[in-house]
Design an enzyme around this catalytic site. Structure first.
Site, PDB file in Angstrom:
ATOM      1  N   PHE A 232       0.863  -1.193   0.000  1.00  0.00           N
ATOM      2  CA  PHE A 232       0.000   0.000   0.000  1.00  0.00           C
ATOM      3  C   PHE A 232       0.906   1.253   0.000  1.00  0.00           C
ATOM      4  O   PHE A 232       0.746   2.162   0.798  1.00  0.00           O
ATOM      5  CB  PHE A 232      -0.932   0.049   1.223  1.00  0.00           C
ATOM      6  CG  PHE A 232      -1.787  -1.172   1.423  1.00  0.00           C
ATOM      7  CD1 PHE A 232      -2.972  -1.336   0.716  1.00  0.00           C
ATOM      8  CD2 PHE A 232      -1.423  -2.147   2.341  1.00  0.00           C
ATOM      9  CE1 PHE A 232      -3.778  -2.454   0.925  1.00  0.00           C
ATOM     10  CE2 PHE A 232      -2.221  -3.266   2.558  1.00  0.00           C
ATOM     11  CZ  PHE A 232      -3.401  -3.420   1.841  1.00  0.00           C
ATOM     12  N   ASP A 254       1.113  -1.467  -4.864  1.00  0.00           N
ATOM     13  CA  ASP A 254      -0.082  -0.636  -4.759  1.00  0.00           C
ATOM     14  C   ASP A 254      -1.046  -1.027  -5.872  1.00  0.00           C
ATOM     15  O   ASP A 254      -0.636  -1.525  -6.924  1.00  0.00           O
ATOM     16  CB  ASP A 254       0.270   0.851  -4.869  1.00  0.00           C
ATOM     17  CG  ASP A 254      -0.785   1.739  -4.224  1.00  0.00           C
ATOM     18  OD1 ASP A 254      -0.635   2.058  -3.018  1.00  0.00           O
ATOM     19  OD2 ASP A 254      -1.768   2.090  -4.902  1.00  0.00           O
ATOM     20  N   ALA A 283      -3.313  -5.725  -2.950  1.00  0.00           N
ATOM     21  CA  ALA A 283      -2.244  -5.967  -1.980  1.00  0.00           C
ATOM     22  C   ALA A 283      -2.334  -7.360  -1.369  1.00  0.00           C
ATOM     23  O   ALA A 283      -1.299  -8.026  -1.168  1.00  0.00           O
ATOM     24  CB  ALA A 283      -2.295  -4.901  -0.889  1.00  0.00           C
ATOM     25  N   ASP A 303       0.714  -0.240   5.024  1.00  0.00           N
ATOM     26  CA  ASP A 303       0.026   1.001   5.401  1.00  0.00           C
ATOM     27  C   ASP A 303      -1.272   1.118   4.592  1.00  0.00           C
ATOM     28  O   ASP A 303      -1.354   1.926   3.668  1.00  0.00           O
ATOM     29  CB  ASP A 303       0.959   2.195   5.137  1.00  0.00           C
ATOM     30  CG  ASP A 303       0.317   3.528   5.496  1.00  0.00           C
ATOM     31  OD1 ASP A 303      -0.644   3.532   6.280  1.00  0.00           O
ATOM     32  OD2 ASP A 303       0.779   4.563   4.970  1.00  0.00           O
ATOM     33  N   CYS A 343      -5.046   4.130   9.606  1.00  0.00           N
ATOM     34  CA  CYS A 343      -5.528   5.508   9.623  1.00  0.00           C
ATOM     35  C   CYS A 343      -7.031   5.547   9.891  1.00  0.00           C
ATOM     36  O   CYS A 343      -7.709   6.516   9.559  1.00  0.00           O
ATOM     37  CB  CYS A 343      -5.194   6.216   8.309  1.00  0.00           C
ATOM     38  SG  CYS A 343      -5.899   5.438   6.842  1.00  0.00           S
TER      39      CYS A 343
END
Length: 398
Positions: A232, A254, A283, A303, A343
């Site tokens: 990612f 990605d 991914a 990530d 996130c």
């Protein structure tokens, strides 16, 4: 005290006024007395918030028909929310970044973290990219634009009005150059020893994610002579930081071909394209394929995007983080390092860490947590608003 010249919103007797008095910047609509008068308050209008005893709490932006009924701007009930008020907020944000960084590449405004709800501004040298994601900002766009250019000395200002948050406020989707000349290609961004290419007009969000800077630095410190896998990767993220620190090779994964092309341009600009390779695709599928090939790496980073953007998506998101951890852990060489990031607003650090540990355990690996990281200081966290501290990064020795 002089009577306010704007409408009043009052909390219900059972509402927790102390929560707001002690710093929380939001009043929920369910906690407000919604009579005929308060329901008529225009979305985005300034309003005075009072407790049930009619004692003033502060001035904020009313959106009584939304889940968040009022966003507090100032605790002083007689505050004047004008150009000078905006100037003070932007100046304070700029002064912090100028003290933190020796080059003008950073997040300049981080919404509630800088006392400006709904406003995101990222700086790329002489270019600013602004995301005004609330009605009250849209109505003050001329003042905001002029002040941002004046205070920073930047020459170009781009308005990125494409976020989902704008749709919730019924604002138009648009991309405009408000000042200067829009770049005719990606901008070079020096960060953590690497060079990143930011597409400020067509890339994700504002074109680059500054929030991972301290976590890039941690990986860079462990990457000398290492083989690195960055899953990612977006525009090169951890991979380019690792190469700048002397990694022998970096493979970036990605789903986005344009993002990988920008990552390749960054590696080229750094003079390390010969040590950089990419693999475009899903991914999860790529990690499974690498495992089937018997590939291992000294440093592996994953990530992913926000798998748990809301409480409704939390359980599914945590299972996805567990799967990422399991697949990524299987690719780490003995004694190597695994960094896992989230996130997601809804997945707090405790839940995210538990998912990671389950996944690592399912891969048959024995972890030691060596680092817990967050966003950099150009993403200040409002202590009462966990959403401003969304980013978590965990590094393990396996």
């Amino acid at each position: 005290m002089t009577a306010p010249s704007f409408p009043v919103l009052r909390l219900k007797p059972k509402a927790d006024a102390r929560r707001i008095r002690h710093g929380h910047p939001w009043a929920w609509s369910d906690d407000l007395v919604l009579d005929r008068r308060s329901k008529a308050v225009t979305a985005g209008a300034l309003a005075l918030l009072e407790d049930a005893e009619r004692q003033p709490i502060g001035i904020g932006i009313a959106t009584v028909n939304a889940r968040i009924g009022l966003r507090v701007l100032d605790r002083a009930p007689d505050a004047v929310i004008d150009r000078d008020w905006l100037r003070a907020k932007i100046s304070a944000a700029h002064a912090l970044r100028a003290a933190l960084y020796d080059k003008p590449f950073y997040r300049l405004i981080h919404a509630e973290g800088d006392g400006l709800p709904g406003l995101i501004v990222d700086r790329f040298g002489d270019t600013l990219v602004m995301q005004p994601n609330a009605i009250w900002l849209e109505e003050r766009l001329d003042d905001l634009s002029a002040l941002l250019l004046e205070i920073t000395g930047a020459t170009t200002l781009i308005k990125n009005g494409t976020s989902r948050a704008r749709a919730l406020e019924e604002l138009p989707e648009e991309m405009l150059t408000l000042a200067g000349t829009a770049p005719d290609g990606p901008l070079e961004v020096p960060m953590t020893g690497a060079i990143y290419m930011a597409d400020v007009l067509g890339g994700q969000k504002t074109g680059l994610f500054y929030d991972q800077r301290p976590n890039h630095a941690l990986i860079a410190s462990l990457s000398g002579g290492a083989r690195v896998l960055d899953v990612f990767t977006h525009v090169g993220g951890f991979a380019l930081a690792a190469l700048a620190a002397g990694a022998t090779s970096a493979l970036a994964v990605d789903a986005s071909e344009p993002a990988l092309a920008l990552a390749g341009q960054g590696a080229q600009a750094m003079g390390c394209a010969d040590r950089f390779t990419t693999r475009q695709g899903d991914a999860f599928a790529v990690m499974e394929a690498l495992a089937a090939e018997g590939a291992t790496f000294d440093v592996v980073i994953a990530d992913p995007p926000a798998f748990a953007p809301s409480k409704q998506a939390l359980d599914k998101g945590l299972r996805a983080y567990e799967r990422v951890a399991r697949l990524a852990a299987s690719l780490v060489a003995e004694g190597g390092t695994l960094m896992l990031c989230s996130c997601s607003h809804a997945a707090d650090l405790t839940k995210f860490r538990a998912s990671c540990l389950r996944g690592i355990g399912r891969a048959g690996r024995e972890p030691r947590l060596i680092y817990t990281g967050f966003a950099g200081p150009d993403h200040p966290v409002h202590p009462s608003l966990s959403d401003t501290g969304y980013l978590k990064a965990l590094a393990f020795r396996l």
